[in-house]
Design a protein around this motif. Structure first.
Motif, PDB file in Angstrom:
ATOM      1  N   LEU A 173      17.657  -0.465 -67.594  1.00 30.46           N
ATOM      2  CA  LEU A 173      18.767  -1.271 -67.084  1.00 30.46           C
ATOM      3  C   LEU A 173      19.754  -1.541 -68.209  1.00 30.46           C
ATOM      4  CD1 LEU A 173      16.743  -3.806 -64.896  1.00 30.46           C
ATOM      5  CD2 LEU A 173      17.995  -1.797 -64.119  1.00 30.46           C
ATOM      6  N   LEU A 195      25.551  -7.924 -63.018  1.00 30.66           N
ATOM      7  CA  LEU A 195      25.450  -6.490 -62.802  1.00 30.66           C
ATOM      8  C   LEU A 195      26.742  -5.794 -63.220  1.00 30.66           C
ATOM      9  CD1 LEU A 195      23.783  -6.441 -59.265  1.00 30.66           C
ATOM     10  CD2 LEU A 195      22.689  -6.453 -61.496  1.00 30.66           C
ATOM     11  N   GLN A 199      26.006  -0.952 -60.012  1.00 27.01           N
ATOM     12  CA  GLN A 199      24.656  -1.470 -59.886  1.00 27.01           C
ATOM     13  C   GLN A 199      24.548  -2.412 -58.692  1.00 27.01           C
ATOM     14  OE1 GLN A 199      23.741  -3.276 -63.743  1.00 27.01           O
ATOM     15  NE2 GLN A 199      22.155  -1.741 -64.066  1.00 27.01           N
ATOM     16  N   THR A 200      23.365  -2.529 -58.156  1.00 26.75           N
ATOM     17  CA  THR A 200      23.085  -3.508 -57.113  1.00 26.75           C
ATOM     18  C   THR A 200      21.855  -4.308 -57.509  1.00 26.75           C
ATOM     19  OG1 THR A 200      21.613  -2.078 -55.834  1.00 26.75           O
ATOM     20  CG2 THR A 200      23.973  -1.927 -55.358  1.00 26.75           C
ATOM     21  N   ASP A 202      19.305  -4.615 -55.823  1.00 24.80           N
ATOM     22  CA  ASP A 202      18.122  -3.843 -55.448  1.00 24.80           C
ATOM     23  C   ASP A 202      17.620  -3.016 -56.623  1.00 24.80           C
ATOM     24  OD1 ASP A 202      18.246  -4.857 -52.892  1.00 24.80           O
ATOM     25  OD2 ASP A 202      19.424  -3.182 -52.117  1.00 24.80           O
ATOM     26  N   ASP A 203      18.553  -2.502 -57.458  1.00 30.30           N
ATOM     27  CA  ASP A 203      18.147  -1.728 -58.639  1.00 30.30           C
ATOM     28  C   ASP A 203      17.334  -2.590 -59.594  1.00 30.30           C
ATOM     29  OD1 ASP A 203      19.594   0.410 -57.612  1.00 30.30           O
ATOM     30  OD2 ASP A 203      21.432  -0.188 -58.647  1.00 30.30           O
ATOM     31  N   VAL A 204      17.774  -3.837 -59.768  1.00 26.05           N
ATOM     32  CA  VAL A 204      17.065  -4.744 -60.665  1.00 26.05           C
ATOM     33  C   VAL A 204      15.696  -5.089 -60.095  1.00 26.05           C
ATOM     34  CG1 VAL A 204      17.170  -6.952 -61.869  1.00 26.05           C
ATOM     35  CG2 VAL A 204      19.267  -5.654 -61.450  1.00 26.05           C
ATOM     36  N   ALA A 206      13.861  -3.361 -58.107  1.00 24.84           N
ATOM     37  CA  ALA A 206      12.957  -2.228 -58.169  1.00 24.84           C
ATOM     38  C   ALA A 206      12.310  -2.084 -59.543  1.00 24.84           C
ATOM     39  CB  ALA A 206      13.711  -0.948 -57.815  1.00 24.84           C
ATOM     40  N   ALA A 207      12.987  -2.607 -60.574  1.00 24.77           N
ATOM     41  CA  ALA A 207      12.461  -2.504 -61.943  1.00 24.77           C
ATOM     42  C   ALA A 207      11.618  -3.706 -62.337  1.00 24.77           C
ATOM     43  CB  ALA A 207      13.626  -2.344 -62.926  1.00 24.77           C
TER      44      ALA A 207
END
Length: 691
Positions: A173, A195, A199-200, A202-204, A206-207
């Protein structure tokens, strides 16, 4: 003639590559220009201090008194100037922080030397030695700063990645901006995040498992709280220490006799804040789904919540638990108005409830209320169903859930897994609040918690390893807290029993409108909790005040009469229901299979059974036979029957199917019976009691 380099007027100046004048004079001038900024600190260091020290010594150094006073004044001035320098030279990057320290130290050292020189003189030993050495150090330090400044502009903001920022970069990230993290001193670290374009959140999210692993915390220890007003911002919550692992003490009511819509403290969040719910004060009363495997802490949570509600006025609790009976809740049964442990009685309740809901709606309409509030003459109600899938069918629960909310009936369904086989999707859609304790599989949590909470990292997949830990939504809880772990308070059986006994004087009996609407099912209930009109026997109220006092309870809120007459040894007010309910009347009799909805069967000659021929009774006498049979069932708490069950009574009255059908219809019209689905009838009241 010396040559000089030429440059277009529009070409920017680059001090590192510009050509310098050629020739001896031009070269010397260039060196002088470069050196001049570095000579200023040396000139100041070796001229200003001796001049100032000589001047102050000449003015005040003649006598000890004047020298002492002057030194004191200069000392105070030095402190003030140092503080002013510290505040004026502030900055957020490392270069400015170093400059602040250097400037403050320079002012403090200079004023200290001047203070001493005023009394001792600037040119005597050791003042002159300190001046020569200190001045050189002072000038050289500022020269170093000037050299560093040429390599970096101090006015340029410097982005420094903190440890969370570096971890975010390490897990992929890189564009995530992690602001300064703050700890609350209770094991929680929070950091605002922003962000980047593309980026969204949801990306964060997921990590998050990678982040939890990098921080060496449990998977549920790293969650994201979204900003509801800005999709590009949120808050990263990391639990770096578990302060709940040694247990959480039960939080008692702040006072007895509160209204249903006042806050209910039930435990602590991971950040040390109190876990509070307030279902009856929310804009919409949200029915609750309690889910978790055996040993996850559902019963502990239920006991704490029910004990709180049992100390309040305008509150009525119905609790159905046919799986454990009195094992989990028996010690607080006196606070429950109707404690059901037999499936037959639960069936009677659920059949009577829709009619009571309608009556409550009519009462609220007459009172000018769109939904229940404490202003109503009706009690708030809690209907708690343990392992609801074993107690009622889906359509019945769905009908109750949809209608009960606005009339002040809070439905709580507790089970281990809320899969479609245990509770239908329609019912689950009406259970808008949740308390999800440990589950065996991460996917099971999705049956109880909203998707956005799961996506935020709130996955209680620890099974029964962490009893009492849970995530909760709805019930008046702020949405920013939905993904925050909490743990329910540990309860003590004796303490809760004493607390419920103390609340008896404040508990109101069920309001008359609802009690009447529930009919015989409620009037003939096997268990009756205590309240201000039906207190516990005096012999049972001996020592509970002492129990509460020993536990640190505030007895100032207890009525004086109760303080001396409460006991922890509360006798069971409920006996085994199964032993009290008889079987269907004469189930093995020859006539038990007669179906009066069809024609009466012809009896074969070799069947071995005969009915006694009786003269046809008059209408009043025939009705009396039917009424006595229905009343007999009511007294035995058999509240449902089918028309065939009245076969023997109809035969003994000399009557047949058409007459019996007419009588049943009449009794329904008069409110004695209610016709249910599939030809079954529920007894609402005795037909022997005049209307």
């Amino acid at each position: 003639m010396a040559r000089t380099a030429t440059r277009s007027p529009r070409q920017p100046v680059n001090t590192s590559t510009d050509l310098v004048p050629v020739g001896r004079g031009g070269f010397i001038s260039h060196l002088a220009g470069k050196a001049m900024p570095y000579t200023s600190p040396w000139i100041g260091a070796y001229t200003l201090p001796p001049m100032a020290g000589f001047a102050t010594n000449q003015m005040w150094g003649d006598s000890a008194l004047s020298a002492g006073l002057a030194s004191a004044g200069l000392g105070v001035a030095g402190v003030v100037l140092s503080a002013v320098t510290w505040h004026a030279a502030g900055g957020s990057n490392k270069f400015r922080r170093y400059r602040r320290t250097q400037a403050t130290a320079s002012v403090a050292a200079g004023m200290g030397w001047l203070t001493c020189a005023t009394a001792a003189g600037p040119f005597g030993s050791p003042m002159i030695d300190l001046w020569l050495l200190g001045g050189g150090v002072f000038a050289a330090s500022w020269n170093i700063r000037q050299l560093m400044r040429n390599a970096h502009d101090e006015t340029e903001p410097v982005e420094e990645k903190n440890s969370l920022g570096k971890i975010a970069e390490a897990i992929g990230l890189e564009k995530l901006t992690v602001k300064s993290a703050k700890g609350n001193g209770k094991g929680m670290v929070q950091a605002p995040i922003e962000l980047a374009a593309g980026q969204t959140m949801d990306d964060v999210q997921a990590a998050l498992p990678k982040l939890a692993a990098a921080m060496q915390v449990p998977t549920s220890g790293a969650t994201i709280a979204r900003n509801q007003e800005n999709a590009g911002r949120g808050t990263l919550n990391i639990r770096v220490a578990d302060l709940l692992k040694d247990g959480v003490q039960f939080i008692p009511p702040v006072r007895l006799g509160q209204l249903p819509n006042e806050p209910i403290p039930l435990g602590l969040y991971a950040d040390g804040e109190t876990f509070i719910i307030n279902p009856f004060d929310a804009d919409i009363l949200q029915h609750l789904l309690v889910m978790g495997v055996t040993g996850a802490g559902k019963s502990e949570f239920a006991r704490g919540l029910i004990a709180h509600l049992a100390t309040r006025r305008k509150m009525t609790i119905f609790l159905a638990d046919c799986s454990k009976g009195r094992q989990s809740m028996g010690h607080i049964a006196d606070g429950v108005d109707w404690f059901l442990t037999d499936g037959r009685e639960v069936k009677h309740l659920l059949k009577a409830l829709p009619g009571a809901i309608k009556v409550r709606g009519d009462v609220l309409a007459d009172e000018g209320l769109d939904q229940w509030t404490p202003k109503s003459s009706l009690n708030a109600m809690v209907l708690w169903l343990e392992e609801a899938a074993d107690l009622a069918d889906f359509s019945e629960l769905d009908r109750i859930a949809r209608a009960a909310r606005s009339v002040g009936i809070w439905l709580v369904v507790s089970l281990q897994r809320a899969t479609w086989t245990n509770v239908s999707t329609d019912v689950r859609a009406n259970l808008q609040a949740s308390a999800c304790f440990g589950v065996d599989e991460a996917g099971d949590a999705g049956f109880g918690l909203p998707d956005r909470v799961i996506e935020a990292g709130a996955v209680p997949d620890w099974g029964s390893d962490r009893p009492g830990y849970a995530f909760a939504t709805g019930m008046g809880i702020d949405q920013s807290r939905w993904a925050m772990e909490w743990r329910s308070g540990l309860t003590d059986r004796a303490y809760l029993a004493a607390l419920v006994a103390a609340g008896a004087e404040h508990r109101d009996p069920l309001d008359e409108a609802t009690a009447t609407a529930l009919g015989a099912a409620y009037a003939q209930r096997a268990h009756r909790g205590t309240n201000r009109l039906n207190p516990a026997p005096t012999g049972q109220l001996a020592t509970a005040a002492h129990v509460l006092e020993e536990a640190g309870a505030d007895l100032t809120t207890l009525p004086s009469a109760q303080e001396e007459a409460i006991t922890v040894e509360i006798e069971d007010a409920y006996s085994e229901v199964m032993g009290l309910i008889p079987n269907d009347p004469e189930p093995d009799a020859d006539y038990s299979g007669i179906d009066l909805d069809g024609s009466l069967p012809e009896v074969p000659a070799d069947a071995g059974m005969q009915f006694e021929r009786r003269d046809r009774l008059g209408t009043a006498e025939a009705r009396q036979v039917i009424h006595e049979q229905i009343d007999q069932w009511l007294q035995a708490r058999q509240l449902t029957f089918q028309p065939a069950d009245l076969g023997p009574a109809a035969v003994s009255a000399g009557r047949g199917k058409p007459w019996l059908q007419g009588e049943l219809k009449r009794l329904v019209t008069e409110g004695v019976l209610r016709r249910d689905g599939y030809g079954e009838y529920t007894i609402l009241q005795s037909p022997l009691i005049p209307a």
